[in-house]
Write a protein that holds these residues in place. Structure first.
Motif, PDB file in Angstrom:
ATOM      1  N   GLN A   1     -20.573  29.085  10.022  1.00 54.57           N
ATOM      2  CA  GLN A   1     -20.366  27.591   9.710  1.00 54.57           C
ATOM      3  C   GLN A   1     -21.769  26.896  10.761  1.00 54.57           C
ATOM      4  N   ALA A   2     -21.787  27.243  12.020  1.00 52.76           N
ATOM      5  CA  ALA A   2     -22.837  26.633  12.622  1.00 52.76           C
ATOM      6  C   ALA A   2     -24.121  26.875  12.134  1.00 52.76           C
ATOM      7  N   ALA A   3     -24.515  27.931  11.539  1.00 55.98           N
ATOM      8  CA  ALA A   3     -25.767  28.337  10.775  1.00 55.98           C
ATOM      9  C   ALA A   3     -26.006  27.325   9.709  1.00 55.98           C
ATOM     10  N   ASP A   4     -24.987  27.249   8.972  1.00 60.36           N
ATOM     11  CA  ASP A   4     -25.116  26.537   7.763  1.00 60.36           C
ATOM     12  C   ASP A   4     -25.438  24.753   8.197  1.00 60.36           C
ATOM     13  N   TRP A   5     -24.427  24.457   9.106  1.00 63.57           N
ATOM     14  CA  TRP A   5     -24.799  22.873   9.451  1.00 63.57           C
ATOM     15  C   TRP A   5     -26.088  22.768  10.304  1.00 63.57           C
ATOM     16  N   ALA A   6     -26.518  23.477  11.132  1.00 59.56           N
ATOM     17  CA  ALA A   6     -27.846  23.702  11.920  1.00 59.56           C
ATOM     18  C   ALA A   6     -28.874  23.182  11.017  1.00 59.56           C
ATOM     19  N   VAL A   7     -28.917  23.848   9.709  1.00 59.04           N
ATOM     20  CA  VAL A   7     -30.050  23.477   8.572  1.00 59.04           C
ATOM     21  C   VAL A   7     -30.239  22.057   8.533  1.00 59.04           C
ATOM     22  N   ASP A   8     -29.268  21.216   8.165  1.00 60.01           N
ATOM     23  CA  ASP A   8     -29.552  19.928   8.362  1.00 60.01           C
ATOM     24  C   ASP A   8     -28.841  18.917   9.183  1.00 60.01           C
ATOM     25  N   TRP A   9     -28.736  19.388  10.503  1.00 62.50           N
ATOM     26  CA  TRP A   9     -27.525  18.716  11.437  1.00 62.50           C
ATOM     27  C   TRP A   9     -27.924  17.034  11.543  1.00 62.50           C
ATOM     28  N   GLN A  10     -29.080  16.805  11.209  1.00 64.37           N
ATOM     29  CA  GLN A  10     -29.604  15.447  11.275  1.00 64.37           C
ATOM     30  C   GLN A  10     -28.747  14.413  10.396  1.00 64.37           C
ATOM     31  N   ARG A  11     -28.247  14.998   9.321  1.00 61.57           N
ATOM     32  CA  ARG A  11     -27.396  14.297   8.205  1.00 61.57           C
ATOM     33  C   ARG A  11     -26.036  14.556   8.323  1.00 61.57           C
ATOM     34  N   ARG A  12     -25.675  15.360   9.314  1.00 59.30           N
ATOM     35  CA  ARG A  12     -24.047  15.547   9.477  1.00 59.30           C
ATOM     36  C   ARG A  12     -23.540  14.353  10.094  1.00 59.30           C
ATOM     37  N   SER A  13     -22.279  14.368  10.215  1.00 52.71           N
ATOM     38  CA  SER A  13     -21.658  13.220  10.497  1.00 52.71           C
ATOM     39  C   SER A  13     -21.494  13.530  12.320  1.00 52.71           C
ATOM     40  N   ARG A  14     -21.064  12.546  13.057  1.00 54.32           N
ATOM     41  CA  ARG A  14     -20.939  12.601  14.356  1.00 54.32           C
ATOM     42  C   ARG A  14     -20.103  13.675  14.931  1.00 54.32           C
ATOM     43  N   ASP A  15     -19.119  13.976  14.357  1.00 51.58           N
ATOM     44  CA  ASP A  15     -18.139  14.989  14.769  1.00 51.58           C
ATOM     45  C   ASP A  15     -18.835  16.318  14.648  1.00 51.58           C
ATOM     46  N   GLU A  16     -19.425  16.432  13.528  1.00 54.15           N
ATOM     47  CA  GLU A  16     -19.897  17.846  13.072  1.00 54.15           C
ATOM     48  C   GLU A  16     -21.194  18.017  14.242  1.00 54.15           C
ATOM     49  N   ILE A  17     -21.947  17.000  14.581  1.00 50.70           N
ATOM     50  CA  ILE A  17     -23.197  17.086  15.418  1.00 50.70           C
ATOM     51  C   ILE A  17     -22.499  17.233  16.749  1.00 50.70           C
ATOM     52  N   LEU A  18     -21.460  16.996  17.253  1.00 48.56           N
ATOM     53  CA  LEU A  18     -20.750  17.160  18.474  1.00 48.56           C
ATOM     54  C   LEU A  18     -20.305  18.666  18.563  1.00 48.56           C
ATOM     55  N   ALA A  19     -19.687  18.976  17.455  1.00 48.61           N
ATOM     56  CA  ALA A  19     -19.414  20.574  17.333  1.00 48.61           C
ATOM     57  C   ALA A  19     -20.519  21.644  17.514  1.00 48.61           C
ATOM     58  N   LEU A  20     -21.575  21.081  16.947  1.00 51.42           N
ATOM     59  CA  LEU A  20     -22.915  22.293  17.005  1.00 51.42           C
ATOM     60  C   LEU A  20     -23.553  21.901  18.538  1.00 51.42           C
ATOM     61  N   ARG A  21     -23.411  20.696  19.250  1.00 54.38           N
ATOM     62  CA  ARG A  21     -23.923  20.323  20.386  1.00 54.38           C
ATOM     63  C   ARG A  21     -22.902  21.198  21.233  1.00 54.38           C
ATOM     64  N   THR A  22     -21.657  21.116  21.036  1.00 52.70           N
ATOM     65  CA  THR A  22     -20.741  21.698  22.021  1.00 52.70           C
ATOM     66  C   THR A  22     -20.988  23.241  21.876  1.00 52.70           C
ATOM     67  N   CYS A  23     -21.305  23.984  20.871  1.00 54.39           N
ATOM     68  CA  CYS A  23     -21.744  25.228  20.670  1.00 54.39           C
ATOM     69  C   CYS A  23     -22.892  25.434  21.601  1.00 54.39           C
ATOM     70  N   LYS A  24     -23.912  24.888  21.502  1.00 53.97           N
ATOM     71  CA  LYS A  24     -25.002  24.961  22.138  1.00 53.97           C
ATOM     72  C   LYS A  24     -24.804  24.885  23.850  1.00 53.97           C
ATOM     73  N   ILE A  25     -24.033  24.052  24.235  1.00 54.64           N
ATOM     74  CA  ILE A  25     -23.773  23.710  25.488  1.00 54.64           C
ATOM     75  C   ILE A  25     -22.841  24.919  26.298  1.00 54.64           C
ATOM     76  N   LEU A  26     -21.799  25.320  25.370  1.00 52.33           N
ATOM     77  CA  LEU A  26     -21.017  26.492  25.954  1.00 52.33           C
ATOM     78  C   LEU A  26     -21.729  27.931  25.801  1.00 52.33           C
ATOM     79  N   LEU A  27     -22.848  27.967  25.078  1.00 51.14           N
ATOM     80  CA  LEU A  27     -23.331  29.141  24.883  1.00 51.14           C
ATOM     81  C   LEU A  27     -24.709  29.294  25.973  1.00 51.14           C
ATOM     82  N   ALA A  28     -25.138  28.136  26.697  1.00 52.11           N
ATOM     83  CA  ALA A  28     -26.062  28.412  27.602  1.00 52.11           C
ATOM     84  C   ALA A  28     -25.815  29.166  28.436  1.00 52.11           C
ATOM     85  N   PRO A  29     -24.814  29.350  29.247  1.00 47.57           N
ATOM     86  CA  PRO A  29     -24.756  30.359  30.311  1.00 47.57           C
ATOM     87  C   PRO A  29     -25.146  31.750  29.894  1.00 47.57           C
TER      88      PRO A  29
END
Length: 156
Positions: A100-128
Motif C-alpha cells: 500500500q505504501a509503495a502504491d501511494w508513494a507513486v503519486d503521494w502529492q495527490r493523496r489526501s492529508r491522512d494518506e500523506i500522514l500515513a506515508l510520512r509516519t512510515c518514513k519517520i518510524l523506519l528512520a532508526p
C-alpha cells in the motif's frame, strides 16, 4: 481520577520528564547507565501516552533511542536492545502495508492529508532502521526491513 482528565498540562509534564531522562540516556559519559535512563524516559513517554499524547510520536521517539543505544552500547541481554526485536516492533507499528505504501508513494502529492500522514509516519518510524539494519539478522525480518528501506526515499 483518570490520567486522561489531566489534559495538556499532564502531557507536558510527562514530556518534560522524557526530555530530562533522554539527555542522560544520550550522554556517552553515562556508559551502561544509559540503559537505565532510557527505561525511565520510556516510562515518562508511557505516562504522556496515557494522558493523551500521540502513540505515533511516542513510538518514533522510543525507536530512535533504542537504535541509538543498540549502536552505541550493543544489543545487551535485554530484548529491548535486540536489533531484531526493534525491527519487529517498527514493522508492527507501521500504519500501512509495504504494498500500500509503495502504491501511494507513486503519486503521494495527490493523496489526501491522512494518506500523506500515513506515508510520512512510515518514513519517520523506519528512520532508526537505517542505522541498525546491518545488525538485523533474522530472516525474513531482514528482507522485510531492506524492502521498506528501499522504498524509504520515495516516501514524503
Amino acid at each position: 481520577m483518570e490520567s486522561s482528565e489531566f489534559g495538556a498540562d499532564s502531557i507536558n509534564s510527562w514530556l518534560a520528564a522524557w526530555q530530562h531522562n533522554l539527555l542522560y540516556a544520550q550522554d556517552s559519559d553515562q556508559g551502561e547507565t544509559r540503559r537505565i535512563w532510557a527505561r525511565v524516559a520510556f516510562a515518562a513517554l508511557d505516562g504522556a501516552e496515557q494522558a493523551g499524547y500521540s502513540t505515533r510520536y511516542a513510538d518514533a521517539s522510543r525507536f530512535r533511542l533504542r537504535a541509538l543505544l543498540i549502536v552505541d552500547l550493543g544489543p545487551g541481554d535485554d530484548p529491548l536492545w535486540d536489533p531484531d526485536r526493534l525491527a519487529s516492533d517498527v514493522l508492527e507499528a507501521l500504519p500501512l502495508s509495504r504494498k500500500q505504501a509503495a502504491d501511494w508513494a507513486v503519486d503521494w502529492q495527490r493523496r489526501s492529508r491522512d494518506e500523506i500522514l500515513a506515508l510520512r509516519t512510515c518514513k519517520i518510524l523506519l528512520a532508526p532502521m537505517k542505522v541498525i539494519t546491518d545488525r538485523v539478522a533474522e530472516e525474513p525480518l531482514r528482507t522485510r526491513i531492506d524492502r521498506w528501506l528501499d522504498l524509504w526515499p520515495q516516501l514524503p
